[in-house]
Write a protein that holds these residues in place. Structure first.
Motif, PDB file in Angstrom:
ATOM      1  N   HIS A  45       0.830  -1.211   0.000  1.00 52.58           N
ATOM      2  CA  HIS A  45       0.000   0.000   0.000  1.00 52.58           C
ATOM      3  C   HIS A  45       0.861   1.256   0.000  1.00 52.58           C
ATOM      4  CE1 HIS A  45      -3.127   2.890   1.011  1.00 52.58           C
ATOM      5  NE2 HIS A  45      -2.400   3.271   2.050  1.00 52.58           N
ATOM      6  N   PHE A  46       1.894   1.253   0.825  1.00 50.72           N
ATOM      7  CA  PHE A  46       2.732   2.440   0.932  1.00 50.72           C
ATOM      8  C   PHE A  46       3.496   2.702  -0.367  1.00 50.72           C
ATOM      9  CE2 PHE A  46       6.564   4.785   2.061  1.00 50.72           C
ATOM     10  CZ  PHE A  46       6.018   5.839   2.768  1.00 50.72           C
ATOM     11  N   ILE A  47       4.029   1.647  -0.970  1.00 51.96           N
ATOM     12  CA  ILE A  47       4.792   1.796  -2.203  1.00 51.96           C
ATOM     13  C   ILE A  47       3.910   2.317  -3.332  1.00 51.96           C
ATOM     14  CG2 ILE A  47       6.047   0.507  -3.987  1.00 51.96           C
ATOM     15  CD1 ILE A  47       6.917  -1.347  -1.550  1.00 51.96           C
ATOM     16  N   GLU A  48       2.720   1.767  -3.428  1.00 53.26           N
ATOM     17  CA  GLU A  48       1.799   2.233  -4.472  1.00 53.26           C
ATOM     18  C   GLU A  48       1.395   3.685  -4.245  1.00 53.26           C
ATOM     19  OE1 GLU A  48      -0.260  -1.956  -5.926  1.00 53.26           O
ATOM     20  OE2 GLU A  48      -1.247  -0.788  -4.354  1.00 53.26           O
ATOM     21  N   VAL A 168      11.218  11.464   8.997  1.00 54.89           N
ATOM     22  CA  VAL A 168      11.461  11.066  10.384  1.00 54.89           C
ATOM     23  C   VAL A 168      12.076  12.224  11.164  1.00 54.89           C
ATOM     24  CG1 VAL A 168      12.819   9.522  11.861  1.00 54.89           C
ATOM     25  CG2 VAL A 168      11.684   8.613   9.819  1.00 54.89           C
ATOM     26  N   LEU A 169      12.884  13.024  10.473  1.00 58.01           N
ATOM     27  CA  LEU A 169      13.601  14.118  11.117  1.00 58.01           C
ATOM     28  C   LEU A 169      12.755  15.385  11.233  1.00 58.01           C
ATOM     29  CD1 LEU A 169      16.973  13.694   9.162  1.00 58.01           C
ATOM     30  CD2 LEU A 169      16.285  12.599  11.309  1.00 58.01           C
ATOM     31  N   ARG A 170      11.568  15.372  10.641  1.00 58.01           N
ATOM     32  CA  ARG A 170      10.745  16.579  10.609  1.00 58.01           C
ATOM     33  C   ARG A 170       9.579  16.534  11.610  1.00 58.01           C
ATOM     34  NH1 ARG A 170      11.650  16.294   4.688  1.00 58.01           N
ATOM     35  NH2 ARG A 170       9.641  15.234   4.451  1.00 58.01           N
ATOM     36  N   GLY A 171       9.645  15.630  12.580  1.00 57.90           N
ATOM     37  CA  GLY A 171       8.579  15.537  13.564  1.00 57.90           C
ATOM     38  C   GLY A 171       8.511  16.762  14.466  1.00 57.90           C
ATOM     39  N   GLU A 172       7.314  17.099  14.899  1.00 57.43           N
ATOM     40  CA  GLU A 172       7.105  18.232  15.800  1.00 57.43           C
ATOM     41  C   GLU A 172       6.307  17.778  17.020  1.00 57.43           C
ATOM     42  OE1 GLU A 172       5.431  21.640  13.913  1.00 57.43           O
ATOM     43  OE2 GLU A 172       6.847  21.596  12.226  1.00 57.43           O
ATOM     44  N   PHE A 241      -1.874   1.870  15.735  1.00 58.18           N
ATOM     45  CA  PHE A 241      -0.818   2.037  14.732  1.00 58.18           C
ATOM     46  C   PHE A 241      -0.702   3.512  14.369  1.00 58.18           C
ATOM     47  CE2 PHE A 241       0.705   1.969  10.256  1.00 58.18           C
ATOM     48  CZ  PHE A 241       1.867   1.232  10.420  1.00 58.18           C
ATOM     49  N   LEU A 242       0.497   3.954  14.087  1.00 56.73           N
ATOM     50  CA  LEU A 242       0.710   5.319  13.623  1.00 56.73           C
ATOM     51  C   LEU A 242       1.495   5.290  12.319  1.00 56.73           C
ATOM     52  CD1 LEU A 242       1.735   7.220  16.890  1.00 56.73           C
ATOM     53  CD2 LEU A 242      -0.431   7.400  15.658  1.00 56.73           C
ATOM     54  N   GLU A 243       1.143   6.172  11.415  1.00 56.24           N
ATOM     55  CA  GLU A 243       1.899   6.276  10.167  1.00 56.24           C
ATOM     56  C   GLU A 243       2.452   7.691  10.049  1.00 56.24           C
ATOM     57  OE1 GLU A 243       1.195   5.489   5.411  1.00 56.24           O
ATOM     58  OE2 GLU A 243       0.066   4.295   6.858  1.00 56.24           O
ATOM     59  N   LYS A 244       1.646   8.623   9.579  1.00 54.68           N
ATOM     60  CA  LYS A 244       2.112   9.993   9.378  1.00 54.68           C
ATOM     61  C   LYS A 244       2.439  10.690  10.700  1.00 54.68           C
ATOM     62  CE  LYS A 244      -0.388  10.690   5.037  1.00 54.68           C
ATOM     63  NZ  LYS A 244      -1.439  11.469   4.336  1.00 54.68           N
ATOM     64  N   GLU A 245       1.771  10.279  11.773  1.00 55.10           N
ATOM     65  CA  GLU A 245       1.982  10.945  13.061  1.00 55.10           C
ATOM     66  C   GLU A 245       3.200  10.421  13.816  1.00 55.10           C
ATOM     67  OE1 GLU A 245      -0.698   9.124  12.314  1.00 55.10           O
ATOM     68  OE2 GLU A 245      -2.523  10.355  12.412  1.00 55.10           O
ATOM     69  N   VAL A 249       5.277  11.878  17.258  1.00 54.22           N
ATOM     70  CA  VAL A 249       5.277  11.164  18.547  1.00 54.22           C
ATOM     71  C   VAL A 249       6.708  10.844  18.973  1.00 54.22           C
ATOM     72  CG1 VAL A 249       4.588   9.018  19.691  1.00 54.22           C
ATOM     73  CG2 VAL A 249       2.941  10.268  18.281  1.00 54.22           C
ATOM     74  N   LEU A 250       7.556  10.477  18.026  1.00 52.28           N
ATOM     75  CA  LEU A 250       8.967  10.237  18.357  1.00 52.28           C
ATOM     76  C   LEU A 250       9.632  11.510  18.857  1.00 52.28           C
ATOM     77  CD1 LEU A 250      10.155   7.872  15.477  1.00 52.28           C
ATOM     78  CD2 LEU A 250      10.083   7.326  17.911  1.00 52.28           C
TER      79      LEU A 250
END
Length: 353
Positions: A45-48, A168-172, A241-245, A249-250
């Motif tokens: 799903h993610f690749i598509e 991954v580095l752009r989390g807020e 589960f988290l994807e975009k968030e 959270v990290l």
């Protein structure tokens, strides 16, 4: 130039390849991209969604233990190899890149028959069986850890770190606080059992929920279909589960309790997180976790040690900013950064040879 990425079954083998694809796009490489994964893997799903051309081959597991499946596995492997031949003949890639998935074995072997350039990336401390099977025919081998240079031919092996996605580095942290209504006056613990969740970790969280939430927010990722609304606390945030968030959270988490898959460890290193690792028993994750612990970059506990001692360790770390800083700094130094850029350069250099 046509680039075929191959990996799947789990997001772990796909994550560094996502990072390489995005880095090449950022550099405006005018390459055609293709992906070979599994028919119904979590990566599809993610690749598509990225717009990549997706092909699949039958899922093959190379077992190193006795099982009745061993009797039929060779037939699945032959089917996967024949389909791989068809895919290579159709796509005609210039370079094939794999990152340790069983999917990469028949695809790489088929590519070799047609004289294609092959790159394999070794993520974990312990070499995967799939990479061992492809290494003799690979043109280039890249590794996440300097220690792994000793596991492959020195003539064609390069230490690049493990590619990590820019997002991954752009989390807020503020976005996570707002979305999940986090108490800003308290530190935050994140507990995750990996993309599929972990029954053992979930059970541990619920058993010690009151203690874990004492003076802290707790964000708990249970895995899809594994949540239990019967467990509640004012500071407890149960999510499947988290994807975009996940980057947000990290960024928010002061301490992370996690499985020891190499993809998430790569993210911890890039973000310099304070981490307690609970590796999946009897897997390569144990090598990853205890390597990190030996480098003073994390604490690590076997799953059978998952009890009140881990709760005590969490509270000790929450009350010791200096100890958290030492661990997070060591975690940041654990892995070489810039792996995606180096991989893009390697792909480009192979084509010119």
């Amino acid at each position: 130039m046509k680039i075929l990425l191959t990996g799947g079954g789990t997001l772990g083998s796909a994550s560094p390849l996502f990072a390489v694809y995005e880095e090449a796009k950022k550099q405006h490489k005018n390459w055609e991209w293709f992906w070979v994964g599994t028919k119904n893997g979590v990566e599809k799903h993610f690749i598509e969604s990225l717009g990549l051309n997706y092909e699949w081959i039958p899922s093959v597991k190379l077992r190193r233990y006795f099982s009745l499946h061993i009797l039929i596995d060779p037939f699945f492997f032959i089917a996967a190899f024949l389909r791989s031949l068809l895919i290579i003949m159709t796509i005609k890639p210039d370079v094939v890149v794999g990152a340790g998935s069983f999917v990469s074995v028949p695809v790489s072997w088929a590519a070799k028959l047609f004289g294609k350039k092959i790159i394999i990336h070794q993520q974990d401390i312990r070499p995967t069986l799939s990479n061992k099977m492809v290494a003799p025919i690979a043109n280039k081998i890249t590794v996440s850890f300097k220690k792994s240079l000793d596991d492959f031919s020195k003539k064609k092996t390069q230490w690049i770190g493990n590619p990590v996605r820019d997002e991954v580095l752009r989390g807020e942290s503020n976005r996570a606080k707002k979305k999940f209504e986090i108490n800003s006056s308290l530190p935050t613990i994140l507990v995750t059992g990996g993309s599929s969740g972990s029954e053992a970790i979930n059970t541990w969280v619920w058993q010690y929920l009151k203690s874990l939430c004492e003076g802290a927010n707790l964000i708990h990722l249970t895995g899809l279909g594994k949540s239990d609304p019967a467990h509640a606390h004012v500071h407890y945030h149960q999510l499947e589960f988290l994807e975009k968030e996940m980057p947000d959270v990290l960024a928010l988490a002061d301490i992370v309790v996690s499985r020891a898959g190499i993809s998430i460890i790569t993210e911890f290193s890039a973000l310099q997180k304070t981490v307690i690792l609970i590796p999946m028993p009897h897997t390569h994750q144990e090598n990853n976790a205890f390597y990190c612990a030996n480098e003073h970059a994390s604490f690590a506990y076997r799953q059978d040690q998952l009890d009140e001692r881990v709760v005590r360790r969490i509270h000790e770390l929450l009350h010791s900013p200096d100890e958290r800083k030492k661990l997070s700094s060591a975690m940041g130094m654990l892995m070489k950064q810039g792996g995606a850029r180096e991989m893009v350069h390697i792909i480009e250099s192979l084509k010119s040879k």
